[in-house]
Design a protein around this motif. Structure first.
Motif, PDB file in Angstrom:
ATOM      1  N   THR A  71      36.659 -31.502 -32.976  1.00 20.71           N
ATOM      2  CA  THR A  71      36.908 -32.355 -31.814  1.00 20.71           C
ATOM      3  C   THR A  71      38.096 -31.842 -31.017  1.00 20.71           C
ATOM      4  O   THR A  71      38.036 -31.739 -29.791  1.00 20.71           O
ATOM      5  CB  THR A  71      37.145 -33.813 -32.254  1.00 20.71           C
ATOM      6  N   MET A  72      39.170 -31.495 -31.712  1.00 18.54           N
ATOM      7  CA  MET A  72      40.356 -31.009 -31.015  1.00 18.54           C
ATOM      8  C   MET A  72      40.108 -29.647 -30.369  1.00 18.54           C
ATOM      9  O   MET A  72      40.599 -29.386 -29.275  1.00 18.54           O
ATOM     10  CB  MET A  72      41.550 -30.933 -31.975  1.00 18.54           C
ATOM     11  N   GLN A  73      39.339 -28.794 -31.021  1.00 18.66           N
ATOM     12  CA  GLN A  73      39.024 -27.494 -30.425  1.00 18.66           C
ATOM     13  C   GLN A  73      38.218 -27.684 -29.142  1.00 18.66           C
ATOM     14  O   GLN A  73      38.496 -27.046 -28.133  1.00 18.66           O
ATOM     15  CB  GLN A  73      38.242 -26.623 -31.408  1.00 18.66           C
ATOM     16  N   ALA A  74      37.243 -28.573 -29.167  1.00 16.14           N
ATOM     17  CA  ALA A  74      36.430 -28.829 -27.980  1.00 16.14           C
ATOM     18  C   ALA A  74      37.283 -29.382 -26.840  1.00 16.14           C
ATOM     19  O   ALA A  74      37.122 -28.984 -25.686  1.00 16.14           O
ATOM     20  CB  ALA A  74      35.298 -29.794 -28.310  1.00 16.14           C
ATOM     21  N   GLN A  75      38.191 -30.280 -27.159  1.00 12.80           N
ATOM     22  CA  GLN A  75      39.066 -30.844 -26.130  1.00 12.80           C
ATOM     23  C   GLN A  75      39.983 -29.759 -25.558  1.00 12.80           C
ATOM     24  O   GLN A  75      40.091 -29.599 -24.348  1.00 12.80           O
ATOM     25  CB  GLN A  75      39.921 -31.978 -26.707  1.00 12.80           C
ATOM     26  N   ALA A  76      40.643 -29.014 -26.435  1.00 12.08           N
ATOM     27  CA  ALA A  76      41.626 -28.028 -25.990  1.00 12.08           C
ATOM     28  C   ALA A  76      40.991 -26.885 -25.208  1.00 12.08           C
ATOM     29  O   ALA A  76      41.603 -26.346 -24.289  1.00 12.08           O
ATOM     30  CB  ALA A  76      42.406 -27.487 -27.189  1.00 12.08           C
ATOM     31  N   GLU A  77      39.771 -26.511 -25.552  1.00 14.69           N
ATOM     32  CA  GLU A  77      39.097 -25.428 -24.834  1.00 14.69           C
ATOM     33  C   GLU A  77      38.848 -25.785 -23.370  1.00 14.69           C
ATOM     34  O   GLU A  77      38.708 -24.908 -22.535  1.00 14.69           O
ATOM     35  CB  GLU A  77      37.781 -25.070 -25.523  1.00 14.69           C
ATOM     36  N   SER A  78      38.803 -27.073 -23.081  1.00 11.18           N
ATOM     37  CA  SER A  78      38.548 -27.492 -21.700  1.00 11.18           C
ATOM     38  C   SER A  78      39.820 -27.531 -20.855  1.00 11.18           C
ATOM     39  O   SER A  78      39.748 -27.729 -19.649  1.00 11.18           O
ATOM     40  CB  SER A  78      37.877 -28.869 -21.681  1.00 11.18           C
ATOM     41  N   PHE A  79      40.980 -27.327 -21.463  1.00  9.66           N
ATOM     42  CA  PHE A  79      42.252 -27.416 -20.752  1.00  9.66           C
ATOM     43  C   PHE A  79      42.753 -26.046 -20.305  1.00  9.66           C
ATOM     44  O   PHE A  79      42.685 -25.078 -21.053  1.00  9.66           O
ATOM     45  CB  PHE A  79      43.337 -28.051 -21.625  1.00  9.66           C
TER      46      PHE A  79
END
Length: 128
Positions: free
Chosen positions: A104-112
């Motif tokens: 979940t955190m990887q998916a969120q951070a990849e969008s930033f």
């Protein structure tokens, strides 16, 4: 009735490409000479806490719950409000590159972007 006919949409799209195509090409980058001094380290973007507040709306879904438990209470979710700005930047950067593992955190951070991360860190570190 459609708000914008297909032909008009295509015309606008073609105009946008035409304007982009008129931009002068970038000069080719010169190869660095062996005697050249090493480049300065990249300067970290300055964070905008007001913009960061808007970017953290998804963070609050897990990190903003009372007791800091995930919606699926099988694991503890850390408190991020009030954390060090440097820690937050590093953590989001590591999730983005895959150095830290959490889907979940990887998916969120990849969008930033780098600026998004700086803004989020500025906002979250300002919370007391």
């Amino acid at each position: 009735m459609r708000p914008l006919p297909i032909a008009a949409s295509l015309a606008l799209l073609l105009m946008a490409f035409a304007v982009t195509a008129q931009d002068p090409p970038a000069a080719p980058a010169a190869a660095p000479s062996p005697a050249a001094a090493p480049s300065a380290p990249a300067v970290a973007a300055t964070g905008d806490a007001a913009r960061g507040k808007g970017l953290t709306y998804t963070c609050r879904g897990c990190h903003g719950l009372t007791g800091y438990k995930n919606a699926y209470p099988s694991y503890h979710v850390p408190k991020i409000g009030g954390q060090s700005e440097t820690y937050l930047r590093n953590a989001l950067g590591e999730y983005r590159t895959g150095k830290r593992k959490h889907p979940t955190m990887q998916a969120q951070a990849e969008s930033f972007s780098e600026q998004d991360i700086a803004d989020i860190a500025a906002y979250l570190s300002s919370i007391k």
